[in-house]
Design a protein around this motif. Structure first.
Motif, short mmCIF file in Angstrom:
data_model
loop_
_atom_site.label_atom_id
_atom_site.label_comp_id
_atom_site.label_asym_id
_atom_site.label_seq_id
_atom_site.Cartn_x
_atom_site.Cartn_y
_atom_site.Cartn_z
N THR A 380 0.81 -1.22 0.00
CA THR A 380 0.00 0.00 0.00
C THR A 380 0.84 1.27 0.00
OG1 THR A 380 -0.17 -0.06 2.42
CG2 THR A 380 -1.93 -1.14 1.16
N CYS A 381 2.15 1.14 -0.10
CA CYS A 381 3.01 2.33 -0.14
C CYS A 381 4.39 1.90 -0.63
CB CYS A 381 3.11 3.01 1.22
SG CYS A 381 4.02 2.03 2.46
N GLN A 382 5.27 2.87 -0.78
CA GLN A 382 6.63 2.61 -1.22
C GLN A 382 7.46 2.00 -0.09
OE1 GLN A 382 8.02 3.06 -4.30
NE2 GLN A 382 9.85 2.09 -3.47
N LYS A 383 8.09 0.86 -0.36
CA LYS A 383 8.97 0.20 0.60
C LYS A 383 10.43 0.43 0.18
CE LYS A 383 5.20 -1.31 2.46
NZ LYS A 383 4.71 -2.69 2.42
N PRO A 384 11.39 0.22 1.12
CA PRO A 384 12.79 0.53 0.78
C PRO A 384 13.41 -0.39 -0.26
CG PRO A 384 12.63 -0.42 2.98
CD PRO A 384 11.23 -0.13 2.54
N MET A 385 12.93 -1.65 -0.33
CA MET A 385 13.46 -2.61 -1.31
C MET A 385 12.36 -3.63 -1.62
SD MET A 385 16.59 -2.25 -2.49
CE MET A 385 17.11 -3.89 -3.00
N PRO A 386 12.45 -4.31 -2.77
CA PRO A 386 11.48 -5.37 -3.07
C PRO A 386 11.67 -6.56 -2.13
CG PRO A 386 13.21 -5.27 -4.74
CD PRO A 386 13.40 -4.08 -3.88
N ALA A 388 11.66 -10.58 -0.99
CA ALA A 388 12.03 -11.87 -1.57
C ALA A 388 10.85 -12.82 -1.70
CB ALA A 388 13.12 -12.53 -0.72
N GLN A 389 9.75 -12.54 -0.95
CA GLN A 389 8.61 -13.45 -0.94
C GLN A 389 7.81 -13.39 -2.24
OE1 GLN A 389 6.00 -12.89 2.43
NE2 GLN A 389 4.70 -14.64 1.89
N TYR A 390 7.57 -12.17 -2.74
CA TYR A 390 6.68 -12.03 -3.89
C TYR A 390 7.32 -11.37 -5.13
CZ TYR A 390 2.85 -13.05 -0.62
OH TYR A 390 2.03 -13.64 0.30
N ALA A 391 8.37 -10.58 -4.95
CA ALA A 391 8.91 -9.83 -6.08
C ALA A 391 9.44 -10.71 -7.21
CB ALA A 391 10.01 -8.87 -5.60
N PRO A 392 10.17 -11.79 -6.92
CA PRO A 392 10.61 -12.65 -8.03
C PRO A 392 9.43 -13.25 -8.81
CG PRO A 392 11.92 -13.10 -6.08
CD PRO A 392 10.78 -12.22 -5.64
N ASP A 411 11.38 -1.75 -15.62
CA ASP A 411 11.98 -0.95 -14.55
C ASP A 411 11.76 -1.73 -13.25
OD1 ASP A 411 12.84 0.98 -12.76
OD2 ASP A 411 11.59 2.59 -13.56
N LEU A 412 12.84 -2.32 -12.69
CA LEU A 412 12.69 -3.38 -11.68
C LEU A 412 12.04 -2.92 -10.38
CD1 LEU A 412 15.85 -5.64 -11.93
CD2 LEU A 412 13.62 -5.92 -13.00
N PHE A 413 12.35 -1.69 -9.90
CA PHE A 413 11.79 -1.29 -8.62
C PHE A 413 11.85 0.22 -8.48
CE2 PHE A 413 11.99 -0.66 -3.92
CZ PHE A 413 10.77 -1.25 -3.60
N ASN A 414 10.75 0.80 -8.05
CA ASN A 414 10.66 2.25 -7.92
C ASN A 414 11.38 2.74 -6.65
OD1 ASN A 414 9.41 4.91 -8.62
ND2 ASN A 414 8.48 4.62 -6.61
N GLU A 415 12.32 3.63 -6.80
CA GLU A 415 12.92 4.43 -5.72
C GLU A 415 13.37 3.62 -4.50
OE1 GLU A 415 10.44 7.83 -4.89
OE2 GLU A 415 10.84 8.67 -6.87
N PRO A 416 14.37 2.78 -4.66
CA PRO A 416 14.93 2.08 -3.50
C PRO A 416 15.53 3.07 -2.49
CG PRO A 416 15.74 1.15 -5.58
CD PRO A 416 15.05 2.42 -5.92
N TYR A 417 15.43 2.73 -1.21
CA TYR A 417 16.11 3.55 -0.20
C TYR A 417 16.64 2.69 0.96
CZ TYR A 417 11.41 3.75 2.07
OH TYR A 417 10.19 3.47 2.63
N PRO A 418 17.37 1.61 0.66
CA PRO A 418 17.95 0.80 1.73
C PRO A 418 19.01 1.55 2.51
CG PRO A 418 18.85 0.11 -0.38
CD PRO A 418 17.72 1.07 -0.68
N ASP A 419 19.60 2.59 1.93
CA ASP A 419 20.59 3.40 2.65
C ASP A 419 19.95 4.14 3.82
OD1 ASP A 419 19.20 4.68 0.58
OD2 ASP A 419 20.71 6.23 0.34
N ALA A 420 18.71 4.60 3.64
CA ALA A 420 18.00 5.24 4.76
C ALA A 420 17.73 4.23 5.86
CB ALA A 420 16.69 5.87 4.27
N ALA A 421 17.33 3.02 5.46
CA ALA A 421 17.06 1.98 6.45
C ALA A 421 18.33 1.63 7.24
CB ALA A 421 16.51 0.73 5.76
N VAL A 446 14.89 -9.44 1.65
CA VAL A 446 14.92 -8.55 0.48
C VAL A 446 15.34 -9.31 -0.77
CG1 VAL A 446 16.20 -6.60 -0.54
CG2 VAL A 446 15.34 -6.45 1.81
N ALA A 447 14.69 -8.99 -1.88
CA ALA A 447 15.13 -9.46 -3.19
C ALA A 447 16.07 -8.40 -3.77
CB ALA A 447 13.94 -9.67 -4.12
N GLY A 448 17.34 -8.73 -3.90
CA GLY A 448 18.31 -7.80 -4.48
C GLY A 448 18.13 -7.68 -5.99
N MET A 449 18.73 -6.64 -6.56
CA MET A 449 18.58 -6.40 -7.99
C MET A 449 19.16 -7.55 -8.82
SD MET A 449 16.82 -3.73 -8.18
CE MET A 449 16.29 -2.45 -7.04
#
Length: 588
Positions: A380-386, A388-392, A411-421, A446-449
């Protein structure tokens, strides 16, 4: 906004005044000791106990400013993570409790008497205290003549076969008529001044921007030529506007969107022709299914709506999607019905010569750390990374749906922000971005790029893949270092830039984005500014045009300019004022 006239220097003699009058030139204020002064006030706009936002309202209380500086010391342990309307030193993220100075952006350095403007930022803090700092303002009037020519942009894109424009006004009220000329210099002869070559400003209309129109003739080459346009008036410093022809490498009218691949640092068609994506975002697929608003926010995705886009010469549309709605795990419509809606819209765009960029915008996984948009586990909102459960699963399904159709870009994932996390630990952020798994500050797996690239390629799909960087895709500083491997070589970088981001000036674009664009194609998947003006995106588009970077503006949805970044008033394509109108002039 009215700008008060500065005091005339007493040394201006009657003879000199007579000479000015006899020559037909307008008298302008001569060099004077500028009585410059400014004031600033600080106010928090929100605070959730660990993160906050604030605005600094600045007012020019003296003569016109050529530049200004804000200074404040954070009394506690506050950290600035993003700033807009100014450039902080130290750079964001600032050290906790730092003494901060703020310089202007290039577009808001000059401020007339009585002008009021805002510098805003988002930040974080720890502990209970978040005390407001005292802010001081210092200005510089330049010590020279206060009259000047003011142009809306010093870089203009003119699409081949179409027009581009910039505006001109005076900085201060003259004592008589002032003639301003715009003359094309040596360069690409296809670019000419076709309107506003000679403008007249009076004591009444001096502060009203007047338009200079440029045209680019059709030609047979694929070169984005440039030509300097000199804006001049007798007795005043001239201004040079660099006009860049945007070659119409897009598909011909009525043709289908071309198959695309990566060649070095260029996106090219199957015939090897350089192809730059220029267009818009069509938001709503990311939220409609989880907000009960129906598919596409109940807006049209029919031929008429696409024709409205084509009238703007749009040939790329980025389509945000929802991971769980595609997979059928939540929301309505979801699963097969949602997928079919996406497939139908993609097919319609491709048939009309428009490149669809399909991307995963909202995803599963509970996150409540820095930068959080919601506490929901659902998408329901932007998360820091995709996740691993559902993104693949999402990307396996999407790749299977569109493999064999390389007119579609992923475009694999909108606006990652794992650095903030990770509390702004860059190494932890970039490692999480590429490798996924257990990441600092993120409670779900997390599902990495790399894993998502692998999921796409395992289907046999060879479509071009975009990868956004850190800090909500605004940071590409280590993109090349952490770039995933791809057996097809079809990877490109995605970059987002808004006026409130940290990397929001030419210096950062040159050093960071330009370095990536020298090695792989770069696409600015989202550009915009939250004021619904277009002075910031004018600079972005001029820079992107000069560096071969494509861009898709946020957003082709009639949500009203009170939300900022809204291009249209209706799906017939009526542009908003002035954001939509500015983008349409520059991007066609």
């Amino acid at each position: 906004m009215s700008i008060l006239r500065t005091t005339w220097r007493r040394a201006l003699t009657a003879a000199a005044a007579a000479l000015l009058a006899g020559s037909g030139l307008a008298a302008v204020p001569a060099a004077a000791e500028a009585a410059v002064s400014c004031s600033a006030s600080y106010a928090k706009s929100w605070d959730n106990g660990s993160a906050f936002g604030a605005n600094i309202t600045v007012t020019n209380t003296g003569d016109p400013l050529t530049t200004w500086t804000l200074s404040f010391d954070f009394p506690d342990n506050q950290v600035i993570t993003q700033m807009w309307g100014g450039v902080p030193a130290p750079a964001a993220p600032t050290p906790a409790g730092a003494a901060v100075t703020v310089k202007p952006e290039s577009y808001n350095a000059r401020q007339g008497t009585g002008a009021t403007w805002t510098v805003g930022f988002n930040g974080t803090y720890t502990g209970g205290a978040n005390t407001a700092p005292a802010v001081s303002c210092a200005g510089n009037g330049g010590g020279g003549t206060q009259q000047a020519l003011v142009v809306s942009s010093t870089g203009v894109s003119v699409r081949e076969g179409n027009t581009g424009a910039f505006t001109v006004r005076l900085q201060a009220q003259p004592s008589g008529n002032v003639t301003v000329t715009s003359t094309a210099g040596t360069g690409d002869g296809d670019i000419t001044v076709t309107g506003g070559a000679s403008l007249t400003f009076t004591t009444a209309n001096w502060n009203t921007p007047q338009t200079v129109t440029l045209s680019a003739a059709e030609d047979t080459d694929r070169t984005n030529g440039t030509r300097p346009i000199t804006v001049a008036s007798s007795g005043l410093p001239s201004v040079t506007v660099t006009a860049t022809e945007a070659d119409n490498d897009g598909p011909s009218t009525g043709g289908a969107a071309p198959s695309l691949r990566v060649s070095g640092n260029r996106l090219v068609t199957s015939m090897g022709a350089t192809y730059r994506l220029l267009g818009v975002n069509r938001a709503s697929g990311e939220f409609a299914c989880v907000q009960g608003k129906g598919m596409w926010d109940s807006g049209p995705v029919d031929q008429a709506s696409v024709d409205a886009m084509k009238a703007w010469n749009i040939h790329a549309v980025r389509i945000p999607l929802n991971e769980e709605c595609w997979n059928g795990t939540t929301g309505t419509p979801s699963g097969a019905a949602y997928q079919q809606n996406v497939k139908d819209y993609v097919a319609l765009l491709v048939a009309n010569g428009i490149t669809p960029i399909v991307e995963m915008h909202w995803s599963h996984g509970q996150y409540t750390g820095q930068g959080t948009g919601c506490s929901d586990t659902a998408a329901t909102c932007q998360k820091p990374m995709p996740d691993a459960q559902y993104a693949p699963t999402f990307w396996t399904g999407l790749a299977n749906a569109f493999k064999g159709n390389n007119a579609v870009v992923f475009d694999l994932f909108n606006e990652p922000y794992p650095d903030a996390a990770a509390n702004w630990n860059a190494t932890a952020g970039w490692t999480c971005w590429r490798d996924g798994g257990t990441c600092t500050g993120i409670t779900y797996q997390v599902a990495g790029m790399q894993s998502l690239v692998d999921a796409v390629r395992a289907t046999g799909a060879t479509n071009v893949i975009m990868l956004g960087g850190l800090t909500w895709s605004n940071d590409l500083s280590q993109w090349l270092t952490y770039k995933p491997t791809d057996p097809t070589g079809n990877l490109m970088a995605a970059w987002h830039t808004y006026n409130f981001n940290s990397c929001s000036n030419v210096s950062c674009w040159d050093s960071q984005v330009g370095a990536v664009a020298a090695q792989v194609p770069v696409h600015a998947g989202e550009i915009g500014q939250n004021s619904c003006a277009h002075d910031y995106i004018d600079q972005v588009m001029a820079w992107a045009d000069a560096h071969g970077v494509g861009y898709t503006a946020w957003t082709w949805n009639p949500w009203g300019c009170s939300q900022g970044n809204v291009l249209i008033e209706d799906y017939a394509g009526t542009p908003t004022s002035t954001y939509g109108a500015g983008f349409k002039v520059q991007a066609v």
